[in-house]
Design a protein around this motif. Sequence first.
Motif, PDB file in Angstrom:
ATOM      1  N   CYS A   7      22.587  15.185 -33.087  1.00 57.37           N
ATOM      2  CA  CYS A   7      22.032  15.089 -34.444  1.00 57.37           C
ATOM      3  C   CYS A   7      23.064  15.388 -35.539  1.00 57.37           C
ATOM      4  O   CYS A   7      23.667  16.453 -35.551  1.00 57.37           O
ATOM      5  CB  CYS A   7      20.861  16.062 -34.571  1.00 57.37           C
ATOM      6  SG  CYS A   7      20.159  16.117 -36.224  1.00 57.37           S
ATOM      7  N   PRO A   8      23.247  14.461 -36.464  1.00 60.09           N
ATOM      8  CA  PRO A   8      24.220  14.693 -37.541  1.00 60.09           C
ATOM      9  C   PRO A   8      23.812  15.854 -38.450  1.00 60.09           C
ATOM     10  O   PRO A   8      24.675  16.562 -38.979  1.00 60.09           O
ATOM     11  CB  PRO A   8      24.228  13.373 -38.325  1.00 60.09           C
ATOM     12  CG  PRO A   8      22.930  12.705 -37.998  1.00 60.09           C
ATOM     13  CD  PRO A   8      22.600  13.138 -36.586  1.00 60.09           C
ATOM     14  N   ILE A   9      22.511  16.037 -38.619  1.00 56.00           N
ATOM     15  CA  ILE A   9      22.054  17.116 -39.504  1.00 56.00           C
ATOM     16  C   ILE A   9      22.291  18.469 -38.839  1.00 56.00           C
ATOM     17  O   ILE A   9      22.760  19.421 -39.471  1.00 56.00           O
ATOM     18  CB  ILE A   9      20.549  16.963 -39.849  1.00 56.00           C
ATOM     19  CG1 ILE A   9      20.240  15.552 -40.384  1.00 56.00           C
ATOM     20  CG2 ILE A   9      20.101  18.038 -40.833  1.00 56.00           C
ATOM     21  CD1 ILE A   9      20.896  15.173 -41.675  1.00 56.00           C
TER      22      ILE A   9
ATOM     23  N   TYR B 291      18.854  23.929 -38.229  1.00 54.13           N
ATOM     24  CA  TYR B 291      18.124  22.719 -37.854  1.00 54.13           C
ATOM     25  C   TYR B 291      18.346  22.410 -36.377  1.00 54.13           C
ATOM     26  O   TYR B 291      19.437  22.010 -35.975  1.00 54.13           O
ATOM     27  CB  TYR B 291      18.554  21.526 -38.724  1.00 54.13           C
ATOM     28  CG  TYR B 291      17.726  20.300 -38.430  1.00 54.13           C
ATOM     29  CD1 TYR B 291      16.366  20.292 -38.698  1.00 54.13           C
ATOM     30  CD2 TYR B 291      18.293  19.160 -37.861  1.00 54.13           C
ATOM     31  CE1 TYR B 291      15.585  19.178 -38.405  1.00 54.13           C
ATOM     32  CE2 TYR B 291      17.522  18.040 -37.570  1.00 54.13           C
ATOM     33  CZ  TYR B 291      16.168  18.068 -37.851  1.00 54.13           C
ATOM     34  OH  TYR B 291      15.396  16.984 -37.557  1.00 54.13           O
TER      35      TYR B 291
ATOM     36  N   PRO C 211      16.248  20.278 -33.681  1.00 51.85           N
ATOM     37  CA  PRO C 211      15.044  19.488 -33.381  1.00 51.85           C
ATOM     38  C   PRO C 211      14.388  19.821 -32.039  1.00 51.85           C
ATOM     39  O   PRO C 211      13.163  19.820 -31.946  1.00 51.85           O
ATOM     40  CB  PRO C 211      15.539  18.033 -33.417  1.00 51.85           C
ATOM     41  CG  PRO C 211      17.020  18.083 -33.549  1.00 51.85           C
ATOM     42  CD  PRO C 211      17.385  19.424 -34.066  1.00 51.85           C
TER      43      PRO C 211
ATOM     44  N   CYS D 246      15.172  16.035 -41.325  1.00 53.19           N
ATOM     45  CA  CYS D 246      15.474  14.900 -40.441  1.00 53.19           C
ATOM     46  C   CYS D 246      15.747  13.644 -41.270  1.00 53.19           C
ATOM     47  O   CYS D 246      14.952  13.271 -42.121  1.00 53.19           O
ATOM     48  CB  CYS D 246      14.300  14.645 -39.503  1.00 53.19           C
ATOM     49  SG  CYS D 246      14.459  13.101 -38.573  1.00 53.19           S
ATOM     50  N   ALA D 247      16.871  13.008 -41.008  1.00 53.95           N
ATOM     51  CA  ALA D 247      17.249  11.809 -41.769  1.00 53.95           C
ATOM     52  C   ALA D 247      16.678  10.547 -41.139  1.00 53.95           C
ATOM     53  O   ALA D 247      16.959   9.444 -41.607  1.00 53.95           O
ATOM     54  CB  ALA D 247      18.769  11.716 -41.860  1.00 53.95           C
ATOM     55  N   ALA D 248      15.910  10.708 -40.066  1.00 53.38           N
ATOM     56  CA  ALA D 248      15.318   9.572 -39.357  1.00 53.38           C
ATOM     57  C   ALA D 248      16.365   8.549 -38.909  1.00 53.38           C
ATOM     58  O   ALA D 248      16.097   7.361 -38.884  1.00 53.38           O
ATOM     59  CB  ALA D 248      14.230   8.902 -40.211  1.00 53.38           C
ATOM     60  N   CYS D 249      17.541   9.045 -38.544  1.00 60.08           N
ATOM     61  CA  CYS D 249      18.608   8.126 -38.128  1.00 60.08           C
ATOM     62  C   CYS D 249      18.356   7.586 -36.726  1.00 60.08           C
ATOM     63  O   CYS D 249      18.936   6.591 -36.323  1.00 60.08           O
ATOM     64  CB  CYS D 249      19.962   8.821 -38.171  1.00 60.08           C
ATOM     65  SG  CYS D 249      20.195  10.034 -36.855  1.00 60.08           S
ATOM     66  N   ALA D 250      17.501   8.283 -35.965  1.00 58.61           N
ATOM     67  CA  ALA D 250      17.076   7.855 -34.625  1.00 58.61           C
ATOM     68  C   ALA D 250      18.176   7.871 -33.561  1.00 58.61           C
ATOM     69  O   ALA D 250      18.023   7.296 -32.498  1.00 58.61           O
ATOM     70  CB  ALA D 250      16.395   6.483 -34.673  1.00 58.61           C
TER      71      ALA D 250
ATOM     72  N   CYS E 176      18.922  10.485 -31.882  1.00 58.03           N
ATOM     73  CA  CYS E 176      18.311  11.252 -30.798  1.00 58.03           C
ATOM     74  C   CYS E 176      17.310  10.401 -30.010  1.00 58.03           C
ATOM     75  O   CYS E 176      17.202  10.531 -28.792  1.00 58.03           O
ATOM     76  CB  CYS E 176      17.609  12.482 -31.366  1.00 58.03           C
ATOM     77  SG  CYS E 176      16.386  12.075 -32.616  1.00 58.03           S
TER      78      CYS E 176
ATOM     79  N   MET F 231      11.600  11.292 -31.128  1.00 58.15           N
ATOM     80  CA  MET F 231      11.728  12.448 -32.022  1.00 58.15           C
ATOM     81  C   MET F 231      11.452  12.115 -33.472  1.00 58.15           C
ATOM     82  O   MET F 231      10.701  12.826 -34.147  1.00 58.15           O
ATOM     83  CB  MET F 231      13.145  13.018 -31.875  1.00 58.15           C
ATOM     84  CG  MET F 231      13.502  14.100 -32.848  1.00 58.15           C
ATOM     85  SD  MET F 231      12.668  15.629 -32.493  1.00 58.15           S
ATOM     86  CE  MET F 231      13.616  16.161 -31.077  1.00 58.15           C
TER      87      MET F 231
ATOM     88  N   LEU G  46       8.528  13.967 -35.477  1.00 59.29           N
ATOM     89  CA  LEU G  46       8.799  14.765 -36.676  1.00 59.29           C
ATOM     90  C   LEU G  46       8.064  14.203 -37.884  1.00 59.29           C
ATOM     91  O   LEU G  46       7.589  14.943 -38.739  1.00 59.29           O
ATOM     92  CB  LEU G  46      10.311  14.832 -36.953  1.00 59.29           C
ATOM     93  CG  LEU G  46      11.113  15.726 -36.009  1.00 59.29           C
ATOM     94  CD1 LEU G  46      12.607  15.586 -36.266  1.00 59.29           C
ATOM     95  CD2 LEU G  46      10.701  17.182 -36.152  1.00 59.29           C
TER      96      LEU G  46
END
Lengths: 178, 299
Positions: free
Chosen positions: A44-46, A53, A55, A79-83, A85, A95, A99
């Motif tokens: 996860c980038p975040i 953070y 997840p 969560c940036a919803a980058c998907a 993960c 995920m 989320l």
Amino acid sequence: MSNEVKTYRKPLRIDPEFKNLVLKMPGGETLKICFQCGTCTSSCPIAQIIDTYRPNQLMRLAQFGLKDKVLSSKTIWLCAACATCVDRCPQGVEMASVLRVLKNLAVKEGCVPRVFKDFGSAILKTGFVYNIPKTRTKKREDAGLPPLSKTKIEDIKKLAEKTGFIDTIKGEESDDRQ
Amino acid sequence: MTDNKYAFFIGCLIPYRELAYEISARRIAKKLGIKLITMPDANCCGLPIDPVNHEMSIALAARNLCIAEDMGLNIITLCNGCFATLTKTNKQLKKDRELRQRVNKYLADISLEFKGSIEVKHFIEILAEDVGIEKLSELVTKPFNDLKVAEHYGCHFLRPHKYLETENPENPTVLTKLIELTGATVVDYLDESECCGGTVLGIDPNIPLSLARDKLKNIKEAGAEAIITICPNCHMIYDLNQPRIEKTFSETYGLPVLHYPQLLGLAMGITPEELALDELRVKADKVLSRLVEEIKVKH
Ligand code: SF4
Ligand code: SF4
């Protein structure tokens, strides 16, 4: 007193039904198969830049039924919803959707970060999340671009009524900026 | 479905902040004979409000899909966010009867019905698949010489793969091929697939700024002289916010960020003015200086 017993300020409340609530919502179905490998968090980038953070921990808390802790958590909104993960989870946990379900539920508990209220009122006014200023439309004309389409706002309002979006953006505002 | 004619979904960020992307894409479309028809009465793709109300988000996406269905045209979009939302909703509505019934109930109120008769495509897919790398290569009359660039696909063109079914998100190639046909070289850099963080800009602006700083740093260290993007959101984070990042971290990057159609257009001999190069926050003079003289033999 030396043998003082430490107590938590707020007892952790467990809601055994919470997990089932999440599982029933569209997008929440895969919560149950998370087996805590941590692949999501390490991808996860975040999580890379925000220590709090994690997840995979949010999945565990939700599975355990720690409803208040999860829904009032500021981190679910990060969560940036980058998907990334989602593509890497060995269990097929979606995920980003789980989320999103948690955020949608948090909204029902009255937690809506300010930015979504702004988006919401703009959508109900123009159909889009940004009001395009006059200077921009002028610039479009000057550049020879065709004019933007106009949205039938009555349509958008009807959809907002039907889906409960009107209530979503009306409720109390909670500012989740850190 | 008529060939080369598409329902053009512009979205919000392009007219709001990233006009150069639209201008350059329209210029390329004109050159290739692709007709972009404005969607009458379109609305937000639905992505920005998905975190707070999923039902409204899919209703908004579905309304756009219905408008294109009525036009009898496939949708084309320039934005990864719009692309992902419209594609995922379209595919799910086609597959999942229960969902379709639920959404059609919302839509019935505004006299629309999702039928599942169209597809959603990203402009990049049209270029690579429908026009084709070979045909595009033939149109390159002014290739770049000795220009190293970094590519950034952006998450929502690739992920989640299960729904978008574009390319292997861990090793995508389409943008690489599209860049290479202009004569530019694509360099590898650390954490290439890392997200721009644009979707959480409104929650905490420090997140995208930190992510973008890492990206700019990694790209600079890899020796690239420009970044190529295919999404207005990613572009806004790296270009528009670059001076802010430089100020916050007391660093200098000076990395121009070009929309892919701008890079392609230059290599096709289209003028920088027509491609709105002057709209970029970080000036691209260095990139322009790498264009070789026009090759007259090709047409
Ligand atoms: S990668 Fe999947 S299974 Fe592993 S912790 Fe994350 S959500 Fe759970
Ligand atoms: S979708 Fe959210 S949790 Fe998953 S990797 Fe991206 S930012 Fe992290």
